[in-house]
Design an enzyme around this catalytic site. Structure first.
Site, PDB file in Angstrom:
ATOM      1  N   THR A 248      31.044  -3.823 -80.028  1.00 19.21           N
ATOM      2  CA  THR A 248      29.804  -2.990 -80.697  1.00 19.21           C
ATOM      3  C   THR A 248      30.682  -1.699 -80.323  1.00 19.21           C
ATOM      4  OG1 THR A 248      29.119  -2.894 -78.210  1.00 19.21           O
ATOM      5  CG2 THR A 248      28.549  -4.715 -79.449  1.00 19.21           C
ATOM      6  N   GLY A 249      29.942  -0.398 -81.067  1.00 20.90           N
ATOM      7  CA  GLY A 249      30.412   0.712 -81.144  1.00 20.90           C
ATOM      8  C   GLY A 249      31.736   1.187 -80.270  1.00 20.90           C
TER       9      GLY A 249
ATOM     10  N   ARG B  73      20.308   2.801 -78.142  1.00 21.12           N
ATOM     11  CA  ARG B  73      19.807   1.816 -76.954  1.00 21.12           C
ATOM     12  C   ARG B  73      19.856   1.017 -77.754  1.00 21.12           C
ATOM     13  NH1 ARG B  73      14.428   4.941 -73.499  1.00 21.12           N
ATOM     14  NH2 ARG B  73      15.369   6.513 -72.526  1.00 21.12           N
TER      15      ARG B  73
ATOM     16  N   THR C 189      22.269  -4.416 -80.208  1.00 20.81           N
ATOM     17  CA  THR C 189      22.763  -5.807 -79.936  1.00 20.81           C
ATOM     18  C   THR C 189      21.777  -6.330 -80.567  1.00 20.81           C
ATOM     19  OG1 THR C 189      22.976  -6.195 -77.440  1.00 20.81           O
ATOM     20  CG2 THR C 189      24.936  -5.911 -79.354  1.00 20.81           C
TER      21      THR C 189
ATOM     22  N   ASP D 252      20.898  -0.604 -68.387  1.00 24.89           N
ATOM     23  CA  ASP D 252      21.503  -1.249 -69.409  1.00 24.89           C
ATOM     24  C   ASP D 252      20.038  -2.277 -69.844  1.00 24.89           C
ATOM     25  OD1 ASP D 252      23.034  -2.671 -71.538  1.00 24.89           O
ATOM     26  OD2 ASP D 252      24.746  -1.933 -70.452  1.00 24.89           O
TER      27      ASP D 252
ATOM     28  N   LYS E 280      22.500 -18.362 -69.938  1.00 29.79           N
ATOM     29  CA  LYS E 280      21.627 -19.437 -69.768  1.00 29.79           C
ATOM     30  C   LYS E 280      22.414 -20.473 -70.629  1.00 29.79           C
ATOM     31  CE  LYS E 280      17.388 -21.263 -71.450  1.00 29.79           C
ATOM     32  NZ  LYS E 280      16.174 -20.813 -72.061  1.00 29.79           N
TER      33      LYS E 280
ATOM     34  N   HIS F 102      31.944  -7.471 -26.434  1.00 27.25           N
ATOM     35  CA  HIS F 102      30.393  -8.673 -26.484  1.00 27.25           C
ATOM     36  C   HIS F 102      29.582  -7.766 -26.788  1.00 27.25           C
ATOM     37  CE1 HIS F 102      32.671 -12.301 -25.084  1.00 27.25           C
ATOM     38  NE2 HIS F 102      32.808 -11.297 -23.995  1.00 27.25           N
TER      39      HIS F 102
ATOM     40  N   GLU G 279      41.754  -6.681 -28.779  1.00 27.76           N
ATOM     41  CA  GLU G 279      41.665  -7.185 -29.954  1.00 27.76           C
ATOM     42  C   GLU G 279      42.158  -6.883 -31.565  1.00 27.76           C
ATOM     43  OE1 GLU G 279      41.293 -10.477 -30.371  1.00 27.76           O
ATOM     44  OE2 GLU G 279      41.078 -12.078 -28.369  1.00 27.76           O
TER      45      GLU G 279
ATOM     46  N   ASN H 101      18.160  -3.920 -21.831  1.00 31.16           N
ATOM     47  CA  ASN H 101      17.778  -1.631 -21.007  1.00 31.16           C
ATOM     48  C   ASN H 101      19.140  -1.320 -20.181  1.00 31.16           C
ATOM     49  OD1 ASN H 101      14.282  -2.205 -20.357  1.00 31.16           O
ATOM     50  ND2 ASN H 101      14.776  -4.285 -18.922  1.00 31.16           N
TER      51      ASN H 101
ATOM     52  N   ASP I  51      11.200   2.353  -8.716  1.00 33.66           N
ATOM     53  CA  ASP I  51      12.854   1.475  -7.920  1.00 33.66           C
ATOM     54  C   ASP I  51      13.880   1.605  -8.309  1.00 33.66           C
ATOM     55  OD1 ASP I  51      11.742  -0.115  -9.808  1.00 33.66           O
ATOM     56  OD2 ASP I  51      11.450  -1.747  -8.853  1.00 33.66           O
TER      57      ASP I  51
END
Length: 517
Positions: free
Chosen positions: A40-41, A70, A73, A131, A143, A279, A331, A421, A471
């Site tokens: 194509t093109g 647009r 194909t 596309d 498919k 951790h 690490e 917390n 507290d």
């Protein structure tokens, strides 16, 4: 007829690619192997320029390219050749009746939608990069992969030529290529859907697509009996998944989790910042004039926990910091850049994983999977109202000086990286004690004070959420903290503020909470 245990010869190929990389080698190789080429093109023009015979799609269909390309194909002469099942006599007869030849190979890649979007194109320009013909052909060929091999990645061109030379594609090969093609389409379609949904709705999008692509299998997950892999998300900004590893053993699942937490924490600050994570929680965070100084301060917060931890720095790593890191078992180290001498020093530690990460950028939406679905939220970004010390509300004690407020501000920004917390104590723009992940704020306060020891006296404390009772605050007051910042908003705020007043301790309310679960 079945192709399960036999190769299917490639006699005729349809090629239409936006990305011309490798097209010359592919076209010349197919032509040399005696494959008829249809194109194509611009792809047809590129093939013709190579001196390779090629049939243009408009000559095949008898219909010229129209509507600014647009329609090229979208024609039975193309799609019948891709979708006819040659195992069925009726399909073969219909091809003969209509005078249509079947294709054995489709090579297509799509308009650069994601790249156009990333470049900040206007709406109409972006629309034109959706596309239609390409995905239609790819879907049909995938498919019908019992009859057609479909290729969507230039990296597979070598396999194409190798298979053609060996007499064609086996059924398992075509099935693998078809799976890749459908995954390619799913990624492309999800990018379009995600963009259009965002442009037509406010708040979190009504549709969320996360087309994750496996990068590498990991040795195991959080524990040795759990399989694991690293995936990248093409719809998110680059991050740890795209980091370049410069040294050390392969990254583990837990390495990535901790490195990401460290990278986020370090990039919460604009000045040189180092975060040490273990951790998924900070052992220490600090800012300073240099990365080396910031590292010394961050490591000093909890050197016991920092052993075997992960280090992230938001600026280039120099030789001085590299020597400090080399003295401690680490690490992983993550940074945006490394001086040559620093790399030489760090690479002497053969097992140290060295990552060079792309520039930090937050995701638009953060997702967390739960059973049956997922949770989505905006990232916890800094707010002008709640995270600027100049806008906080003084509720007890004397106002802080500029330097003192900078330390309290540092504590408030750093506590955002601590699991709730969360209580964090800081001095001299560095953490000195952190209490995290407890089921009550009282225990978090005790843990922060315990880890700080004598350093708690005169420190600056931040709580990621309000104190439900006095507290937890009292633990900090008893340890001698200089000032406290918290969101406020508890029904017992008066009781909490009274406790701070009685101790002569300064307290500010931000009005913003920073939970991190």
């Amino acid at each position: 007829m079945t192709f399960v245990n036999a190769r299917k010869t490639v006699k005729r190929a349809l090629i239409g690619v936006y990305d011309k990389a490798g097209l010359d080698v592919l076209a010349l190789g197919l032509h040399t192997a005696g494959v008829e080429l249809v194109s194509t093109g611009g792809t047809a023009a590129a093939i013709s320029d190579l001196g390779v015979p090629v049939t243009r799609v408009e000559d095949l269909t008898g219909f010229p390219e129209a509507f600014d390309g647009r329609v090229k194909t979208l024609h039975p002469a193309v799609h019948a050749g891709l979708l006819a099942d040659l195992r069925k006599e009726s399909h073969v007869a219909q091809l003969e009746e209509f005078g249509i030849a079947a294709f054995d190979l489709l090579v297509v890649n799509l308009y650069p939608f994601a790249e156009t979007l990333a470049a900040g194109a206007e709406f109409e320009e972006t629309i034109e990069q959706i596309d239609v013909g390409g995905p239609s052909m790819v879907r049909g060929a995938a498919k019908n992969h019992a009859n057609v091999a479909v290729v969507v990645e230039p990296s597979d061109y070598g396999q194409v030529l190798n298979s053609v030379e060996q007499g064609g594609f086996t059924e398992p090969q075509r099935r693998v290529l078809a799976a890749k093609a459908f995954a390619h389409l799913a990624t492309y379609d999800s990018q379009v859907a995600d963009w259009l949904n965002r442009s037509t709705s406010e708040g979190l999008p009504p549709f969320a697509a996360t087309p994750l692509r496996k990068v590498v299998d990991l040795r195991y997950g959080e524990n040795p009996h759990q399989a694991a892999a690293l995936y990248d998300d093409p719809q998110s900004p680059d991050g740890l998944a795209q980091a370049e590893q410069l040294n050390g053993k392969p990254m583990s699942y837990n390495n990535y989790v901790d490195a990401d937490a460290a990278w986020r924490a370090a990039n919460d600050f604009t000045h040189p910042c180092v975060a040490v994570i273990k951790h998924n929680n900070p052992c220490g965070i600090a800012t300073a004039k240099t990365a080396a100084e910031a590292h010394r301060k961050a490591h000093a917060c909890d050197p016991v926990s920092a052993f075997g931890g992960v280090i992230a720095v938001n600026t280039e790593v120099g030789a001085e910091m590299a020597r400090q890191v080399a003295d401690v078992f680490t690490e992983v180290i993550v940074a945006p850049a490394y001086e040559d001498e620093a790399l030489e020093i760090l690479r002497a530690k053969k097992n140290l994983r060295i990552l060079r990460a792309p520039e930090w950028a937050p995701q638009a939406v953060e997702y967390r999977f739960v059973s049956g679905g997922a949770l989505g939220q905006e990232p916890d970004r800094v707010t002008a109202e709640g995270d600027d010390p100049a806008r906080w509300r003084l509720v007890s004690g004397p106002a802080l000086s500029t330097g003192e407020l900078a330390d309290l501000g540092f504590a408030w920004w750093a506590v955002r990286s601590v699991k709730s917390n969360a209580i964090l104590l800081a001095k001299d723009l560095a953490t000195v004690g952190i209490g995290m992940g407890q089921v009550n704020r009282l225990d978090s306060a005790r843990l922060a004070v315990s880890r700080a020891g004598d350093r708690a006296a005169g420190s600056f404390a931040a709580s990621d959420a309000f104190f439900p009772f006095a507290d937890g605050l009292q633990v900090l007051l008893d340890a001698g903290v200089r000032a406290v910042v918290q969101p406020g908003g508890s029904i017992r705020d008066e009781e909490v503020v009274a406790a701070a007043e009685a101790a002569g301790v300064t307290m500010y309310f931000t009005g913003v909470r920073h939970f991190s679960h």
